[in-house]
Design a protein around this motif. Sequence first.
Motif, PDB file in Angstrom:
ATOM      1  N   UNK A 110       0.813  -1.215   0.000  1.00 37.70           N
ATOM      2  CA  UNK A 110       0.000   0.000   0.000  1.00 37.70           C
ATOM      3  C   UNK A 110       0.842   1.259   0.000  1.00 37.70           C
ATOM      4  N   UNK A 111       1.912   1.266   0.805  1.00 35.08           N
ATOM      5  CA  UNK A 111       2.805   2.431   0.839  1.00 35.08           C
ATOM      6  C   UNK A 111       3.487   2.643  -0.504  1.00 35.08           C
ATOM      7  N   UNK A 112       3.914   1.557  -1.122  1.00 30.62           N
ATOM      8  CA  UNK A 112       4.557   1.665  -2.436  1.00 30.62           C
ATOM      9  C   UNK A 112       3.594   2.251  -3.463  1.00 30.62           C
ATOM     10  N   UNK A 113       2.394   1.690  -3.532  1.00 29.94           N
ATOM     11  CA  UNK A 113       1.398   2.189  -4.487  1.00 29.94           C
ATOM     12  C   UNK A 113       1.039   3.646  -4.184  1.00 29.94           C
ATOM     13  N   UNK A 114       0.833   3.944  -2.907  1.00 27.92           N
ATOM     14  CA  UNK A 114       0.423   5.286  -2.529  1.00 27.92           C
ATOM     15  C   UNK A 114       1.492   6.328  -2.801  1.00 27.92           C
ATOM     16  N   UNK A 115       2.742   6.029  -2.447  1.00 29.56           N
ATOM     17  CA  UNK A 115       3.814   7.008  -2.647  1.00 29.56           C
ATOM     18  C   UNK A 115       4.072   7.248  -4.126  1.00 29.56           C
ATOM     19  N   UNK A 116       3.968   6.193  -4.924  1.00 28.14           N
ATOM     20  CA  UNK A 116       4.139   6.365  -6.374  1.00 28.14           C
ATOM     21  C   UNK A 116       3.092   7.322  -6.929  1.00 28.14           C
ATOM     22  N   UNK A 117       1.863   7.217  -6.433  1.00 25.72           N
ATOM     23  CA  UNK A 117       0.802   8.114  -6.885  1.00 25.72           C
ATOM     24  C   UNK A 117       1.011   9.541  -6.391  1.00 25.72           C
ATOM     25  N   UNK A 118       1.560   9.690  -5.203  1.00 24.99           N
ATOM     26  CA  UNK A 118       1.878  11.036  -4.720  1.00 24.99           C
ATOM     27  C   UNK A 118       2.967  11.673  -5.578  1.00 24.99           C
ATOM     28  N   UNK A 119       3.940  10.880  -5.994  1.00 24.48           N
ATOM     29  CA  UNK A 119       4.988  11.401  -6.872  1.00 24.48           C
ATOM     30  C   UNK A 119       4.427  11.801  -8.233  1.00 24.48           C
ATOM     31  N   UNK A 120       3.352  11.162  -8.651  1.00 24.53           N
ATOM     32  CA  UNK A 120       2.725  11.496  -9.933  1.00 24.53           C
ATOM     33  C   UNK A 120       1.780  12.681  -9.816  1.00 24.53           C
ATOM     34  N   UNK A 121       1.485  13.121  -8.578  1.00 27.17           N
ATOM     35  CA  UNK A 121       0.541  14.220  -8.383  1.00 27.17           C
ATOM     36  C   UNK A 121      -0.896  13.767  -8.356  1.00 27.17           C
ATOM     37  N   UNK A 122      -1.123  12.471  -8.175  1.00 28.65           N
ATOM     38  CA  UNK A 122      -2.482  11.937  -8.227  1.00 28.65           C
ATOM     39  C   UNK A 122      -3.195  12.004  -6.886  1.00 28.65           C
ATOM     40  N   UNK A 123      -2.431  12.038  -5.778  1.00 29.99           N
ATOM     41  CA  UNK A 123      -3.061  11.995  -4.459  1.00 29.99           C
ATOM     42  C   UNK A 123      -2.230  12.733  -3.422  1.00 29.99           C
ATOM     43  N   UNK A 124      -2.924  13.166  -2.363  1.00 25.54           N
ATOM     44  CA  UNK A 124      -2.273  13.635  -1.156  1.00 25.54           C
ATOM     45  C   UNK A 124      -2.094  12.456  -0.204  1.00 25.54           C
ATOM     46  N   UNK A 125      -1.268  12.649   0.817  1.00 23.42           N
ATOM     47  CA  UNK A 125      -1.020  11.584   1.782  1.00 23.42           C
ATOM     48  C   UNK A 125      -2.299  11.204   2.529  1.00 23.42           C
ATOM     49  N   UNK A 126      -3.163  12.171   2.825  1.00 27.50           N
ATOM     50  CA  UNK A 126      -4.407  11.860   3.544  1.00 27.50           C
ATOM     51  C   UNK A 126      -5.308  10.933   2.733  1.00 27.50           C
ATOM     52  N   UNK A 127      -5.222  10.993   1.417  1.00 28.27           N
ATOM     53  CA  UNK A 127      -6.019  10.093   0.583  1.00 28.27           C
ATOM     54  C   UNK A 127      -5.629   8.643   0.867  1.00 28.27           C
ATOM     55  N   UNK A 128      -4.326   8.406   1.029  1.00 32.46           N
ATOM     56  CA  UNK A 128      -3.849   7.062   1.322  1.00 32.46           C
ATOM     57  C   UNK A 128      -4.207   6.651   2.748  1.00 32.46           C
ATOM     58  N   UNK A 129      -4.133   7.604   3.676  1.00 33.34           N
ATOM     59  CA  UNK A 129      -4.486   7.318   5.055  1.00 33.34           C
ATOM     60  C   UNK A 129      -5.932   6.833   5.163  1.00 33.34           C
TER      61      UNK A 129
END
Length: 266
Positions: A204-223
């Motif tokens: 989940x962290x890998x998928x989430x951080x990759x999306x944050x690097x792409x500008x697709x999500x904020x950290x709270x979205x993953x939380x």
Amino acid sequence: MSYAAPQLPSSLHAARSPLAFDRDFLARHAGWPLLAFVFATVLLIPLRGDLWLADRLYAWEGHRWSLQQGFITQHLVHVMGKRLSTLGWYCVALLLIASGSFPRLKAWRRPLFFLLLATALSTAAVGTLKLWTDMDCPWDMARYGGSRPFIDLFTARPALLPRASCFPAGHASAGYAWVALYFFFLATRPRLRWLGLGTGLAVGLLFGFAQQLRGAHFLSHDLWTLAVCWSIALLLYAWLLVPRRAPVARSQTVLSAPGLLPRGER
């Protein structure tokens, strides 16, 4: 299809000692995670921790989302990662189907059914919430090269803005859904429960951080995605994998699945 499992040998009964489903269990698995979730949500949304982190990622990438179409972030993690998660789900489904024909797998029916249902419902719930929350991705915002104003979760969205569907994080749910492995192993091989939890969190962290690097999500979205996945797994564990006391002789205990003990015997 029946998910009741045959009685296990007494040696297996003695070898496993799942955590008791009691008040202490609920405090560790529901109470403390809820407090951590509320604290992190306040830090990221009202106190603008989301923007603080996104600002730095955006600046680090040269004030543009240069990794939006990157090979690792887009093709390897986003596309292939989701496919691997889906493949894992199909493997669990095949094992569940096979458990109806192979005696060795028969005792694993209910845990496999739990894992299949937990991962499917987690991703479905996150996908449904995305349609209701109506929130933009960072790359849509003027602050990060887009055209829309920043509107957080607790602010009313102007009716003139087009609809959005970026909250919670859908792609991260393909990873965080596997935190259900914690409860799967808790019911079957308790010593492996932390490995199961670590697997779900790491993916989940890998998928989430990759999306944050792409500008697709904020950290709270993953939380919030993690919170949804954990909550669904916990509820299904209580429903499917914690057996109620069966009306059996006082001197006997009947197990309903590998590693599952009646509440009074834990």
